[in-house]
Design a protein around this motif. Structure first.
Motif, PDB file in Angstrom:
ATOM      1  N   ASP B  54      34.540  30.114  41.899  1.00 56.80           N
ATOM      2  CA  ASP B  54      33.747  30.058  40.905  1.00 56.80           C
ATOM      3  C   ASP B  54      33.324  28.660  40.555  1.00 56.80           C
ATOM      4  O   ASP B  54      32.933  28.820  38.629  1.00 56.80           O
ATOM      5  CB  ASP B  54      35.346  30.673  39.905  1.00 56.80           C
ATOM      6  N   GLU B  83      26.159  33.064  43.756  1.00 55.54           N
ATOM      7  CA  GLU B  83      26.054  34.221  42.458  1.00 55.54           C
ATOM      8  C   GLU B  83      26.468  35.180  42.958  1.00 55.54           C
ATOM      9  O   GLU B  83      26.577  36.524  41.907  1.00 55.54           O
ATOM     10  CB  GLU B  83      24.873  33.876  41.838  1.00 55.54           C
ATOM     11  N   ARG B  86      29.505  36.502  43.938  1.00 57.03           N
ATOM     12  CA  ARG B  86      29.563  37.302  42.451  1.00 57.03           C
ATOM     13  C   ARG B  86      29.713  38.538  41.585  1.00 57.03           C
ATOM     14  O   ARG B  86      30.023  39.226  40.472  1.00 57.03           O
ATOM     15  CB  ARG B  86      29.980  36.177  41.030  1.00 57.03           C
ATOM     16  N   GLU B  87      28.220  38.536  41.429  1.00 60.07           N
ATOM     17  CA  GLU B  87      27.337  40.453  41.330  1.00 60.07           C
ATOM     18  C   GLU B  87      28.061  41.439  41.961  1.00 60.07           C
ATOM     19  O   GLU B  87      27.867  41.716  41.019  1.00 60.07           O
ATOM     20  CB  GLU B  87      25.738  39.515  41.251  1.00 60.07           C
ATOM     21  N   VAL B  89      30.980  40.934  43.133  1.00 57.37           N
ATOM     22  CA  VAL B  89      32.456  41.327  43.056  1.00 57.37           C
ATOM     23  C   VAL B  89      32.293  42.223  41.704  1.00 57.37           C
ATOM     24  O   VAL B  89      32.831  43.306  40.737  1.00 57.37           O
ATOM     25  CB  VAL B  89      33.129  40.217  42.198  1.00 57.37           C
ATOM     26  N   ALA B  90      31.286  41.899  40.281  1.00 61.78           N
ATOM     27  CA  ALA B  90      31.556  42.105  38.578  1.00 61.78           C
ATOM     28  C   ALA B  90      31.033  43.577  38.687  1.00 61.78           C
ATOM     29  O   ALA B  90      31.118  44.119  38.104  1.00 61.78           O
ATOM     30  CB  ALA B  90      29.836  41.310  38.084  1.00 61.78           C
ATOM     31  N   ASP B  91      29.851  44.002  39.664  1.00 63.08           N
ATOM     32  CA  ASP B  91      29.688  45.584  38.905  1.00 63.08           C
ATOM     33  C   ASP B  91      30.081  46.179  40.583  1.00 63.08           C
ATOM     34  O   ASP B  91      29.936  47.917  40.662  1.00 63.08           O
ATOM     35  CB  ASP B  91      28.375  45.689  39.832  1.00 63.08           C
ATOM     36  N   GLY B  96      37.042  41.450  45.865  1.00 60.64           N
ATOM     37  CA  GLY B  96      36.984  40.089  44.921  1.00 60.64           C
ATOM     38  C   GLY B  96      36.330  38.941  46.003  1.00 60.64           C
ATOM     39  O   GLY B  96      35.802  39.188  47.204  1.00 60.64           O
TER      40      GLY B  96
END
Lengths: 85, 139
Positions: B54, B83, B86-87, B89-91, B96
């Protein structure tokens, strides 16, 4: 040399039973070091293995193609070449 | 006593898990580390740095003299796609990320240190985590 070192770490991880995939821009070194699984984006160069600075879409597309290669395996130790289009 | 892997052998673990159920860790020898961490020794360094997944990209830097990291200095994702992951995971593309990513410089004359210490240490940390898949990049 960093492309050899990364394979040493990759092999150790794979040997404990966790799958790995390497994005390489030094395929000769990667093959010599006997990488379990690797892709070589022929359109990327040393310094930009994942894609150009600021090209988020291109970086994302490459990661997706790299992960897609996991489901279409080739012989361990060989490298999947990824070309543009 | 762990089984010693012959240099000519190629370890291979099958992967058949959907990405949406996969936790990913990132390992790179591109020389990435936190600005707050001790820089790598550009004359040769087989050690590693733990980079929280993170971390802000702006808190990362590259110490490496053996490739032109201008692109990575401008956008660390060019070599260490923290990054982008992380994107994903976000979508929902990925389940994770492992809390710990790993940075190395990779240039070292002490191959034995990498083989006997650094690589097994990173592997053990990953084994003890919930990581299902490891993505690696060089410089």
């Amino acid at each position: 040399m960093c492309h050899r070192t990364v394979v040493h770490v990759q092999r150790a991880i794979e040997a404990i039973g966790i799958p790995t995939i390497l994005i390489t821009v030094e395929p000769t070194q990667t093959v010599q070091a006997r990488a379990p699984r690797a892709v070589h984006p022929t359109f990327n160069a040393i310094g930009t293995p994942v894609g150009k600075a600021g090209d988020a879409a291109g970086q994302r597309a490459l990661i997706e193609r790299t992960f897609a290669a996991l489901y279409d395996p080739i012989e361990p130790g060989s490298i999947r070449e990824l070309s543009l289009s | 006593m762990p089984l010693e892997l012959a240099r000519r052998a190629i370890p291979y673990t099958p992967f058949d898990r959907p990405l949406s159920e996969t936790t990913v860790a990132l390992v790179s020898t591109a020389g990435v580390h936190l600005k707050s961490q001790e820089p790598f020794d550009v004359l040769g360094d087989g050690s590693y740095r733990i980079i929280p997944s993170d971390s802000n990209a702006s808190d990362l830097t590259i110490t490496h003299d053996h490739y032109d990291h201008t692109a990575g200095d401008q956008d660390v994702n060019a070599v260490f796609p923290i990054e982008r992951l992380r994107e994903m995971v976000a979508d929902g593309t990925l389940k994770g990320l492992n809390p710990e990513f790993f940075g190395m410089m990779g240039y070292t004359l002490k191959l034995k240190q990498v083989l006997d210490e650094t690589a097994p240490e990173i592997a053990k940390k990953i084994e003890r985590s919930s990581t299902d898949l490891v993505l690696l990049t060089g410089g």
